[in-house]
Design a protein around this motif. Structure first.
Motif, short mmCIF file in Angstrom:
data_model
loop_
_atom_site.label_atom_id
_atom_site.label_comp_id
_atom_site.label_asym_id
_atom_site.label_seq_id
_atom_site.Cartn_x
_atom_site.Cartn_y
_atom_site.Cartn_z
N PRO A 150 0.80 -1.23 0.00
CA PRO A 150 0.00 0.00 0.00
C PRO A 150 0.84 1.28 0.00
O PRO A 150 0.50 2.25 -0.69
N VAL A 151 1.94 1.28 0.77
CA VAL A 151 2.77 2.49 0.77
C VAL A 151 3.35 2.72 -0.62
O VAL A 151 3.32 3.84 -1.15
N TRP A 163 2.17 1.64 -3.50
CA TRP A 163 1.08 2.03 -4.40
C TRP A 163 0.77 3.52 -4.22
O TRP A 163 0.55 4.25 -5.18
N GLN A 164 0.79 3.91 -2.96
CA GLN A 164 0.44 5.29 -2.65
C GLN A 164 1.44 6.27 -3.23
O GLN A 164 1.08 7.30 -3.80
#
Lengths: 282, 316
Positions: free
Chosen positions: B46-47, B49-50
């Motif tokens: 997620p990090v 992707w962010q």
């Protein structure tokens, strides 16, 4: 008045003040339980009553019989169960590595988990939502359990590391001198001594997963997949459509809160010392 | 067995890690693997992707499956030049600092009270603290909504009883200022117990003789507090205040739940709520990613002293 008398007097004053503060702090919890035992008609009267008049359990019965409670309870139990088992297993192995082995990257690993456990769910949940929806894992037990495990495992590793480091390696070595293999020595000597630590981290993980709201809100959008915190929110909203039935809403809150309070009282000493141990031990 | 003997007989100058480093290290990495894997999936991806998404465009075309093109810093410029974001940032920081300092002040007060009170009164206060601390967040907010209910809530009733007739059927959650007052009350009520109990544990480490000596030297109660007690519990105070600031920066659920009552959403959003609305509400994933990166950076910055204090403990 002698100094001794005046000291007794100040002690009494402080005790009275402490009791007032205790009453003020406990009041919302008391109010929840007391309201949950009263009928809606009683709660809607112009003058509130400060203790349950004609106490009844009908609010609880109405909540539990409602169709969505059991499905939310099942979902919460599943998600929490999977999360607790995964957290304990993964954190235990990692804690062993960190406190029993010297390896390259050890300090960086610990630094990373300490930093990562501070990351707020609000800073990640959009990405987590996209990831789960891309993997078709929204509304699934597996999807949210992975997110919960990742969120809880860092602090649990840190907590268990303290427990493992507290069991001297010499105990194991002595058992090995007496003829046990390394695995036997570990299972028979170290593992039983770690049981309190494992229980404490298990309860910690339980509390985190059971109470979690933010990640659940994005990862479990479907009505049928709601966990208990989400369910309580919908319960209040649904009740608000017909002028809130606060008796039922408080019974619903109490159903969620009471088991948690019981577990919490059991584990809190360890949690406090875990969070501020560096500071208290100085 | 042989490993133990080898260690026992090895000359003391030989560094321990030289012995069979690869095998020992291999086992360690194997033990770490599950935790690292779940962290990589649940947080790492997620990090990543962010970070990448904050440099891409997520428009209408992307909702229909087109790949998102790179747009450099466009999202950051778009978000960080809007007044809406800065209003939310300032509101979040002000709200966070207010709650953190009030929480610590009340917590220290109650800790001192625990020390000064008799045994039973102290126990009662500690039990009350644990009750409040143990309340699940959603249940706590729900109870406070009932306490502050505009029609039959006990708070309005008490105000009217005390002679403040304007509070009859007062809508606490309808205007931003009193909305945040209620939000602060919930948050402070829930977070004071941790501070009070931690500071009380710290106070117990201050030897009675030190205070006795100060008293004999003629120090007043206030002087004793500022010149004897505070310096001795400074480490606990620092860490507790830091944790409060970190935790109060991430208030999302409480606000979200209080907003359900029909509060003005635009005027009561904090950073987490702003991201939620941008991402889930308006499907502006790139903008939400840019704000999220900002929140993560802010948290990492504020958390750094705490992490550094903990890491000192590692090899004790």
């Amino acid at each position: 008045m002698s100094p001794r008398q005046s000291r007794t007097l100040t002690r009494w004053t402080f005790s009275a003040l402490a009791l007032v503060c205790a009453a003020a702090w406990a009041f919302p919890v008391y109010w929840m339980v007391s309201s949950s035992l009263m009928s809606n008609a009683r709660l809607r009267s112009a003058t509130p009553s400060f203790w349950p008049v004609n106490p009844t359990l009908s609010n609880y019965a109405a909540v539990v019989e409602g169709s969505s409670f059991t499905s939310a309870l099942r979902m919460s139990l599943l998600v929490t169960g999977v999360t607790v088992v995964a957290v304990i297993a993964f954190a235990f192995l990692a804690a062993l590595a960190v406190s029993r082995f010297r390896f390259r990257g050890r300090t960086s690993f610990v630094l990373t988990i300490l930093l990562v456990q501070m990351l707020p769910a609000e800073g990640l949940f959009i990405a987590q939502y996209k990831m789960l929806s891309g993997a078709q894992l929204l509304n699934s037990v597996l999807g949210i359990s992975v997110l919960y495990t990742a969120a809880i495992v860092p602090f649990t590793i840190w907590m268990l590391r303290g427990f493992v480091a507290g069991v001297p390696i010499e105990l194991e070595e002595a058992a090995m001198v007496d003829g046990l293999s390394r695995v036997q020595a570990f299972l028979r000597i170290t593992f039983p001594l770690l049981a309190p630590g494992l229980v404490a981290s298990g309860v910690y993980a339980f509390l985190q997963a059971w109470n979690e709201f933010t990640i659940a809100l994005v990862a479990l959008p479907a009505e049928s997949a709601k966990t208990l915190p989400l369910w309580l929110r919908s319960f209040l909203s649904a009740s608000a459509n017909r002028g809130v039935d606060w008796g039922e809403v408080m019974a619903a809150s109490a159903l969620i809160a009471v088991p948690v309070i019981v577990f919490f009282l059991f584990v809190q000493g360890r949690m406090t010392s875990g969070l501020v141990s560096g500071a208290v031990k100085g | 067995m042989t490993a133990t003997l080898a260690r026992a007989t090895a000359p003391p100058t030989a560094p321990r890690r030289r012995r069979r480093p690869t095998r020992r290290q291999g086992v360690a990495y194997l033990l770490l693997a599950p935790a690292v894997a779940v962290l990589a999936i649940g947080l790492g991806y997620p990090v990543w992707w962010q970070v990448t998404s904050s440099f891409k465009e997520f428009g209408l075309a992307q909702q229909f499956g087109q790949p998102a093109p790179w747009v450099g810093l466009d999202n950051y410029v778009r978000i960080f030049t809007s007044d809406a974001l800065w209003a939310v940032v300032l509101r979040s920081i002000a709200f966070c600092l207010f709650n953190a300092f009030v929480t610590v002040a009340i917590g220290v007060g109650l800790a001192l009270l625990m020390r000064a009170a008799g045994r039973w009164a102290r126990l009662a206060l500690q039990v009350a603290m644990l009750l409040a601390w143990a309340m699940p967040m959603v249940a706590a907010v729900t109870v406070f909504k009932w306490l502050f209910d505009w029609r039959t809530g006990v708070v309005n009733w008490l105000f009217v009883r005390a002679g403040v007739v304007e509070m009859h059927e007062h809508h606490w959650l309808a205007s931003p200022l009193s909305f945040f007052l209620v939000a602060s009350l919930v948050i402070i009520w829930m977070s004071v117990p941790f501070v009070a109990l931690s500071v009380y544990a710290g106070l117990m480490q201050v030897p009675e003789e030190v205070r006795e000596a100060a008293r004999i030297d003629g120090a007043s109660a206030t002087q004793q507090f500022w010149h004897v007690t505070v310096p001795m519990i400074r480490p606990v105070l620092a860490i507790v205040l830091l944790l409060q600031i970190i935790w109060d920066l991430r208030v999302f659920g409480q606000i979200r739940l209080l907003q359900d009552g029909g509060a003005p959403v635009g005027d009561t959003n904090l950073l987490g709520n702003f991201i939620f609305e941008l991402g889930i509400g308006r499907q502006d994933f790139a903008g939400a990613a840019a704000v999220s990166i900002f929140v993560l950076a802010l948290t990492a910055l504020v958390s750094w002293p705490y992490v550094r204090a903990l890491i000192k403990e590692l090899d004790r």
